[in-house]
Design a protein around this motif. Structure first.
Motif, short mmCIF file in Angstrom:
data_model
loop_
_atom_site.label_atom_id
_atom_site.label_comp_id
_atom_site.label_asym_id
_atom_site.label_seq_id
_atom_site.Cartn_x
_atom_site.Cartn_y
_atom_site.Cartn_z
N LEU A 190 0.82 -1.21 0.00
CA LEU A 190 0.00 0.00 0.00
C LEU A 190 0.85 1.25 0.00
CD1 LEU A 190 -2.86 1.29 0.22
CD2 LEU A 190 -2.59 1.18 2.72
N PHE A 191 1.93 1.27 0.77
CA PHE A 191 2.77 2.45 0.88
C PHE A 191 3.44 2.75 -0.46
CE2 PHE A 191 6.33 5.11 2.16
CZ PHE A 191 5.75 5.93 3.12
N VAL A 192 3.98 1.72 -1.12
CA VAL A 192 4.60 1.93 -2.43
C VAL A 192 3.56 2.40 -3.44
CG1 VAL A 192 5.77 0.79 -4.36
CG2 VAL A 192 6.47 0.29 -2.01
N GLU A 193 2.38 1.82 -3.39
CA GLU A 193 1.31 2.20 -4.31
C GLU A 193 0.93 3.67 -4.15
OE1 GLU A 193 -2.97 1.04 -3.52
OE2 GLU A 193 -2.52 -0.31 -5.19
N GLN A 194 0.92 4.15 -2.91
CA GLN A 194 0.48 5.51 -2.63
C GLN A 194 1.58 6.56 -2.79
OE1 GLN A 194 -2.69 6.99 -1.01
NE2 GLN A 194 -3.36 5.42 -2.46
N THR A 195 2.81 6.20 -2.45
CA THR A 195 3.89 7.19 -2.44
C THR A 195 4.87 7.04 -3.59
OG1 THR A 195 5.39 5.88 -1.06
CG2 THR A 195 3.77 7.26 0.08
N GLY A 196 4.92 5.85 -4.21
CA GLY A 196 5.87 5.62 -5.29
C GLY A 196 7.24 5.21 -4.79
N MET A 197 7.40 4.94 -3.50
CA MET A 197 8.70 4.52 -2.98
C MET A 197 8.53 3.63 -1.76
SD MET A 197 10.11 7.97 -1.11
CE MET A 197 10.21 8.81 -2.66
N PRO A 198 9.52 2.76 -1.49
CA PRO A 198 9.48 1.93 -0.29
C PRO A 198 9.57 2.77 0.97
CG PRO A 198 11.09 1.11 -1.88
CD PRO A 198 10.69 2.48 -2.34
N LEU A 199 9.09 2.22 2.08
CA LEU A 199 9.12 2.92 3.35
C LEU A 199 10.53 3.36 3.73
CD1 LEU A 199 7.57 3.82 5.92
CD2 LEU A 199 8.13 1.57 6.89
N ARG A 200 11.51 2.49 3.54
CA ARG A 200 12.89 2.83 3.91
C ARG A 200 13.39 4.04 3.13
NH1 ARG A 200 18.10 -1.29 3.64
NH2 ARG A 200 19.65 0.17 4.42
N THR A 201 13.10 4.07 1.82
CA THR A 201 13.53 5.21 1.01
C THR A 201 12.81 6.49 1.44
OG1 THR A 201 13.89 3.72 -0.87
CG2 THR A 201 13.76 6.07 -1.35
N TYR A 202 11.52 6.38 1.75
CA TYR A 202 10.77 7.54 2.20
C TYR A 202 11.36 8.10 3.49
CZ TYR A 202 7.12 10.52 4.03
OH TYR A 202 6.45 11.59 4.55
N GLN A 203 11.70 7.22 4.43
CA GLN A 203 12.27 7.69 5.69
C GLN A 203 13.62 8.37 5.47
OE1 GLN A 203 11.30 5.53 9.50
NE2 GLN A 203 11.28 3.78 8.10
N LEU A 204 14.39 7.86 4.51
CA LEU A 204 15.67 8.50 4.21
C LEU A 204 15.46 9.89 3.65
CD1 LEU A 204 18.70 8.07 4.28
CD2 LEU A 204 18.55 7.07 1.99
N TRP A 205 14.44 10.05 2.77
CA TRP A 205 14.11 11.37 2.26
C TRP A 205 13.75 12.31 3.41
CZ3 TRP A 205 15.27 13.63 -2.00
CH2 TRP A 205 15.37 12.92 -3.21
#
Length: 269
Positions: A190-205
């Motif tokens: 769901l997270f990748v579908e909604q944001t376009g990136m894995p949770l780990r990558t999002y947290q790094l951003w």
């Protein structure tokens, strides 16, 4: 930019799936490659781009550089320039990756010039981070031909708020999935579908955004790294080099946005 360009001064912004360096000065950047897709523009003219480490230098108004493509830029003759980074997993990134097919694309045209002027006006005249971000994202959306996409599922929005509330401390997939009452596998999808990136990558951003926010407020690299959840200044520097192709020390935070952040509050009458 490289650490050999101490005269480069400006600002940094980041958002989910992208980021922006915008400033004045600098010169020729050593050949490098990074994970993000790069859009570079030089205004009003003077930008030069080199493909590979020994290719011919070619003048252009802007250039799109695919992920992991070795390249160099020269902004010596630009009045100001902007370098935007687009995460390859985002809708815009996927579209641009297919368009580029591993090759650098040089950009020209009146419509590009109009949009670059809008970005420059937002940065120099409006001095408002939100306005600059909107102009930058509009430029990427126009080039990619995609519509702006923001997470809309309430569970993903709740997860994002949980991550932001941790002030740079990473959260495990299991922890965040538990907050929104989903299994880790279902939440990952769901997270990748909604944001376009894995949770780990999002947290790094998010952590990079925090670090650069502190740098724009005048913090040292070491203190910004600590406050954003990095192990030390070297960890932050390595991460910036990997994702942006430059170290934090390469840019002096002295643009309209960072200057505004450091302005003392107006006296109350």
């Amino acid at each position: 930019m490289s650490e050999k360009l101490p005269r480069y001064e400006g600002d940094f912004l980041a958002w989910t799936g992208g980021g922006l360096f915008i400033g004045c000065g600098g010169g020729q950047v050593a050949p490098h490659a990074h994970y993000a897709i790069q859009l570079v523009v030089g205004a009003p003219s003077g930008l030069k781009v080199q493909e590979g480490s020994r290719g011919a230098w070619k003048a252009c108004a802007g250039a799109l550089v695919p992920s992991r493509a070795v390249h160099s830029i020269d902004v010596s003759d630009c009045e100001w320039n902007a370098v935007l980074f687009i995460e390859p997993e985002t809708p815009q990134g996927r579209t641009l990756a297919a368009r580029l097919n591993g090759q650098i694309e040089r950009l020209e045209g009146e419509e590009l010039a109009i949009r670059v002027d809008s970005l420059g006006h937002a940065w120099r005249e409006c001095r408002n981070s939100k306005t600059v971000q909107q102009a930058a994202q509009a430029l990427v959306d126009w080039l990619s031909g995609t519509l702006p996409h923001l997470p809309s599922d309430p569970r993903v929005l709740q997860a994002i708020e949980h991550i932001r509330g941790r002030a740079g401390e990473p959260a495990s997939l299991e922890e965040v999935a538990g907050v929104v009452h989903l299994s880790p596998s279902r939440f990952r999808h769901l997270f990748v579908e909604q944001t376009g990136m894995p949770l780990r990558t999002y947290q790094l951003w998010r952590r990079l955004l925090l670090a650069w926010e502190f740098l724009m407020q005048g913090a040292s690299v070491a203190s910004a790294a600590h406050a954003a959840g990095f192990a030390d200044a070297a960890h932050l520097t390595r991460t910036c080099r990997s994702m942006f192709g430059l170290a934090p020390s390469a840019m002096r935070m002295a643009g309209p946005l960072s200057d505004r952040l450091r302005e003392p509050p107006a006296a109350q009458g």
